[in-house]
Design a protein around this motif. Structure first.
Motif, PDB file in Angstrom:
ATOM      1  N   ILE A  44       0.826  -1.224   0.000  1.00  0.00           N
ATOM      2  CA  ILE A  44       0.000   0.000   0.000  1.00  0.00           C
ATOM      3  C   ILE A  44       0.860   1.274   0.000  1.00  0.00           C
ATOM      4  O   ILE A  44       0.674   2.141  -0.856  1.00  0.00           O
ATOM      5  CB  ILE A  44      -0.998   0.001   1.181  1.00  0.00           C
ATOM      6  CG1 ILE A  44      -1.990  -1.160   1.034  1.00  0.00           C
ATOM      7  CG2 ILE A  44      -1.772   1.324   1.233  1.00  0.00           C
ATOM      8  CD1 ILE A  44      -2.924  -1.325   2.223  1.00  0.00           C
ATOM      9  N   PRO A  45       1.841   1.411   0.928  1.00  0.00           N
ATOM     10  CA  PRO A  45       2.624   2.659   0.926  1.00  0.00           C
ATOM     11  C   PRO A  45       3.349   2.894  -0.395  1.00  0.00           C
ATOM     12  O   PRO A  45       3.426   4.048  -0.858  1.00  0.00           O
ATOM     13  CB  PRO A  45       3.623   2.448   2.061  1.00  0.00           C
ATOM     14  CG  PRO A  45       3.008   1.428   2.937  1.00  0.00           C
ATOM     15  CD  PRO A  45       2.231   0.517   2.053  1.00  0.00           C
ATOM     16  N   ALA A  46       3.856   1.826  -1.031  1.00  0.00           N
ATOM     17  CA  ALA A  46       4.551   1.987  -2.312  1.00  0.00           C
ATOM     18  C   ALA A  46       3.586   2.544  -3.357  1.00  0.00           C
ATOM     19  O   ALA A  46       3.940   3.440  -4.131  1.00  0.00           O
ATOM     20  CB  ALA A  46       5.133   0.653  -2.772  1.00  0.00           C
ATOM     21  N   GLY A  47       2.367   2.018  -3.364  1.00  0.00           N
ATOM     22  CA  GLY A  47       1.361   2.487  -4.320  1.00  0.00           C
ATOM     23  C   GLY A  47       0.963   3.929  -4.062  1.00  0.00           C
ATOM     24  O   GLY A  47       0.858   4.736  -4.990  1.00  0.00           O
ATOM     25  N   VAL A  48       0.777   4.260  -2.789  1.00  0.00           N
ATOM     26  CA  VAL A  48       0.409   5.637  -2.431  1.00  0.00           C
ATOM     27  C   VAL A  48       1.547   6.587  -2.828  1.00  0.00           C
ATOM     28  O   VAL A  48       1.315   7.718  -3.248  1.00  0.00           O
ATOM     29  CB  VAL A  48       0.103   5.738  -0.915  1.00  0.00           C
ATOM     30  CG1 VAL A  48      -0.136   7.186  -0.506  1.00  0.00           C
ATOM     31  CG2 VAL A  48      -1.106   4.880  -0.564  1.00  0.00           C
ATOM     32  N   GLY A  49       2.779   6.082  -2.737  1.00  0.00           N
ATOM     33  CA  GLY A  49       3.961   6.882  -3.053  1.00  0.00           C
ATOM     34  C   GLY A  49       4.007   7.382  -4.492  1.00  0.00           C
ATOM     35  O   GLY A  49       4.680   8.363  -4.789  1.00  0.00           O
ATOM     36  N   ILE A  50       3.280   6.691  -5.397  1.00  0.00           N
ATOM     37  CA  ILE A  50       3.287   7.131  -6.803  1.00  0.00           C
ATOM     38  C   ILE A  50       2.823   8.581  -6.920  1.00  0.00           C
ATOM     39  O   ILE A  50       3.285   9.320  -7.776  1.00  0.00           O
ATOM     40  CB  ILE A  50       2.368   6.251  -7.696  1.00  0.00           C
ATOM     41  CG1 ILE A  50       2.766   4.788  -7.614  1.00  0.00           C
ATOM     42  CG2 ILE A  50       2.463   6.687  -9.152  1.00  0.00           C
ATOM     43  CD1 ILE A  50       1.976   3.921  -8.574  1.00  0.00           C
ATOM     44  N   VAL A  51       1.910   8.982  -6.033  1.00  0.00           N
ATOM     45  CA  VAL A  51       1.363  10.349  -6.062  1.00  0.00           C
ATOM     46  C   VAL A  51       2.497  11.377  -6.064  1.00  0.00           C
ATOM     47  O   VAL A  51       2.435  12.406  -6.735  1.00  0.00           O
ATOM     48  CB  VAL A  51       0.460  10.577  -4.832  1.00  0.00           C
ATOM     49  CG1 VAL A  51      -0.108  11.985  -4.838  1.00  0.00           C
ATOM     50  CG2 VAL A  51      -0.661   9.560  -4.823  1.00  0.00           C
ATOM     51  N   GLU A  52       3.543  11.027  -5.319  1.00  0.00           N
ATOM     52  CA  GLU A  52       4.700  11.910  -5.193  1.00  0.00           C
ATOM     53  C   GLU A  52       5.326  12.197  -6.557  1.00  0.00           C
ATOM     54  O   GLU A  52       5.908  13.251  -6.774  1.00  0.00           O
ATOM     55  CB  GLU A  52       5.715  11.179  -4.311  1.00  0.00           C
ATOM     56  CG  GLU A  52       6.679  12.046  -3.580  1.00  0.00           C
ATOM     57  CD  GLU A  52       7.574  11.172  -2.718  1.00  0.00           C
ATOM     58  OE1 GLU A  52       8.692  11.586  -2.465  1.00  0.00           O
ATOM     59  OE2 GLU A  52       7.142  10.062  -2.303  1.00  0.00           O
ATOM     60  N   TYR A  53       5.219  11.224  -7.468  1.00  0.00           N
ATOM     61  CA  TYR A  53       5.873  11.348  -8.771  1.00  0.00           C
ATOM     62  C   TYR A  53       4.943  11.912  -9.831  1.00  0.00           C
ATOM     63  O   TYR A  53       5.323  12.039 -10.972  1.00  0.00           O
ATOM     64  CB  TYR A  53       6.407   9.986  -9.224  1.00  0.00           C
ATOM     65  CG  TYR A  53       7.296   9.342  -8.207  1.00  0.00           C
ATOM     66  CD1 TYR A  53       8.392  10.036  -7.690  1.00  0.00           C
ATOM     67  CD2 TYR A  53       7.062   8.046  -7.738  1.00  0.00           C
ATOM     68  CE1 TYR A  53       9.214   9.466  -6.749  1.00  0.00           C
ATOM     69  CE2 TYR A  53       7.882   7.463  -6.803  1.00  0.00           C
ATOM     70  CZ  TYR A  53       8.957   8.178  -6.308  1.00  0.00           C
ATOM     71  OH  TYR A  53       9.768   7.616  -5.380  1.00  0.00           O
ATOM     72  N   TYR A  54       3.721  12.209  -9.431  1.00  0.00           N
ATOM     73  CA  TYR A  54       2.724  12.639 -10.411  1.00  0.00           C
ATOM     74  C   TYR A  54       3.211  13.832 -11.229  1.00  0.00           C
ATOM     75  O   TYR A  54       3.074  13.853 -12.452  1.00  0.00           O
ATOM     76  CB  TYR A  54       1.406  12.980  -9.711  1.00  0.00           C
ATOM     77  CG  TYR A  54       0.353  13.454 -10.675  1.00  0.00           C
ATOM     78  CD1 TYR A  54      -0.238  12.550 -11.562  1.00  0.00           C
ATOM     79  CD2 TYR A  54      -0.032  14.794 -10.733  1.00  0.00           C
ATOM     80  CE1 TYR A  54      -1.184  12.963 -12.470  1.00  0.00           C
ATOM     81  CE2 TYR A  54      -0.983  15.217 -11.646  1.00  0.00           C
ATOM     82  CZ  TYR A  54      -1.555  14.306 -12.507  1.00  0.00           C
ATOM     83  OH  TYR A  54      -2.483  14.726 -13.410  1.00  0.00           O
ATOM     84  N   ASP A  55       3.836  14.793 -10.559  1.00  0.00           N
ATOM     85  CA  ASP A  55       4.281  16.009 -11.251  1.00  0.00           C
ATOM     86  C   ASP A  55       5.287  15.718 -12.362  1.00  0.00           C
ATOM     87  O   ASP A  55       5.266  16.360 -13.408  1.00  0.00           O
ATOM     88  CB  ASP A  55       4.887  17.007 -10.253  1.00  0.00           C
ATOM     89  CG  ASP A  55       3.783  17.742  -9.489  1.00  0.00           C
ATOM     90  OD1 ASP A  55       2.679  17.859 -10.053  1.00  0.00           O
ATOM     91  OD2 ASP A  55       4.035  18.170  -8.350  1.00  0.00           O
TER      92      ASP A  55
END
Lengths: 131, 226
Positions: A68-79
């Motif tokens: 879960i945390p790895a998946g949520v972490g994708i948000v960080e790379y959205y930009d």
């Protein structure tokens, strides 16, 4: 065996795996090295499945949860992918389907060839036996 | 309130709650698209956005949850050990399947990136996307890719593999559990493997082998790319 000891075994092996990964010249991740290490310990009977069974089952049954945390972490790379997100998603989907298909069909074909080879061997062995 | 949010317990708790919700929805909907992991991630992202909670606060607890990824991979060794007879019998087909998967993944990613006229940097970031994050990062870096894009592509591919696996099994008419496991591990590494474990014991073990062998083969293949 006590659950605490089982946890100790797992973290201990992971730690050794990390040490090996640090000195290995190839980028093989510590987790894969630790997995191979555990497999060797089981094969050489240093560890018995019952030593790690409870903890293993807990980890495997909840494996998806740990991502879960790895998946949520994708948000960080959205930009950084905002501009090209659509083609990247399409590439991901198509390659995943193709890779699945290629791997599955290759295993199927290879098993078929292997079975035929074994059958052929058995057949010739039988014939030789008759003669 | 801020002290509650900045506690690592908050992230761990949020993971547990959203995953429980995911499992509950999955049972109600009974569709592979309603994947508990996918739902948990989506719910967590939405909650963080709605309540303006910084990602860093969540990841304090998230890091603790992620800490169990390595032991979970190690736990696959027991599944593999239990299926060692199958591994011995089908060793060559399994390795060949992983090799075919690794080559297909890199070649198709390369061709598709070219087809979409994505630049070299993006292409290099996408090439190793079917293998586990540490391997993919290393290869991407060597080829001049962007780390953040590689991580996002790897995680997305993994989730995709976990969600699509039941569908792909039907589309490609894959009845054999060995085939299923190898294919899942080859296309979607450890995240896909978490789904393979749910599908069956043999599938989980084979996927575990496949993610390791595919990963190692991808490292070796990438040596020829430079």
């Amino acid at each position: 065996m006590g659950i605490l000891l089982q946890i100790g075994i797992f973290f201990g092996i992971c730690l050794v795996g990390e040490m090996i990964a640090a000195v290995l010249p190839l980028p093989i991740p510590a987790s894969i090295i630790s997995m191979i290490l555990m497999f060797i310990l089981l094969c050489t009977k240093v560890l018995h499945p019952k030593h790690i069974e409870q903890k293993s089952n807990f980890l495997l049954e909840n494996m998806a949860f740990f991502f879960i945390p790895a998946g949520v972490g994708i948000v960080e790379y959205y930009d950084s992918i905002k501009g090209v997100i659509l083609p990247l998603l399409v590439v991901c989907v198509i390659t995943t389907v193709l890779t699945f298909g290629a791997a599955a069909l290759t295993v199927r074909a290879a098993i078929r060839v292997q079975k035929r080879a074994v059958a052929h061997k058995d057949c010739t062995q039988k014939k030789e036996g008759i003669q | 309130m801020s002290s509650v949010i900045s506690s690592p317990l908050f992230g761990v708790f949020l993971c547990v709650v959203t995953f429980a919700a995911g499992v509950w929805i999955n049972r109600k909907v009974k569709s592979p698209v309603a994947n508990p992991l996918l739902i948990a991630i989506a719910l967590t992202v939405i909650l963080l956005k709605v309540f303006h909670i910084p990602l860093e606060s969540f990841q304090k607890g998230g890091d603790i949850v992620s800490l169990f990824l390595a032991p979970a991979t190690v736990a696959l060794a027991l599944s593999v050990y239990k299926q060692v007879a199958i591994l011995k019998k089908y060793f060559l087909p399994i390795v060949l399947g992983c090799l075919a998967g690794a080559i297909t993944s890199m070649v198709s990613a390369f061709l598709l990136c070219k087809a979409f006229s994505l630049d070299e940097k993006l292409t290099a970031s996408m090439l190793p996307k079917s293998v586990t994050t540490p391997i993919a990062l290393e290869i991407s870096e060597q080829l001049g890719g962007v780390a953040s894009i590689t991580v996002a592509a790897v995680i997305f591919t993994g989730i995709l593999g976990a969600v699509l696996a039941p569908l792909l099994i039907r589309v490609f008419r894959v009845a054999d559990p060995v085939e299923q496991g190898v294919a899942i591990g080859a296309c979607s590494h450890a995240i896909g493997t978490s789904k393979a474990v749910e599908i069956g014991e043999i599938q989980g073990a084979m996927s575990g082998i496949s993610l390791s062998v595919s990963g190692i083969l991808t490292v070796l293949l990438s040596l020829f790319l430079q």
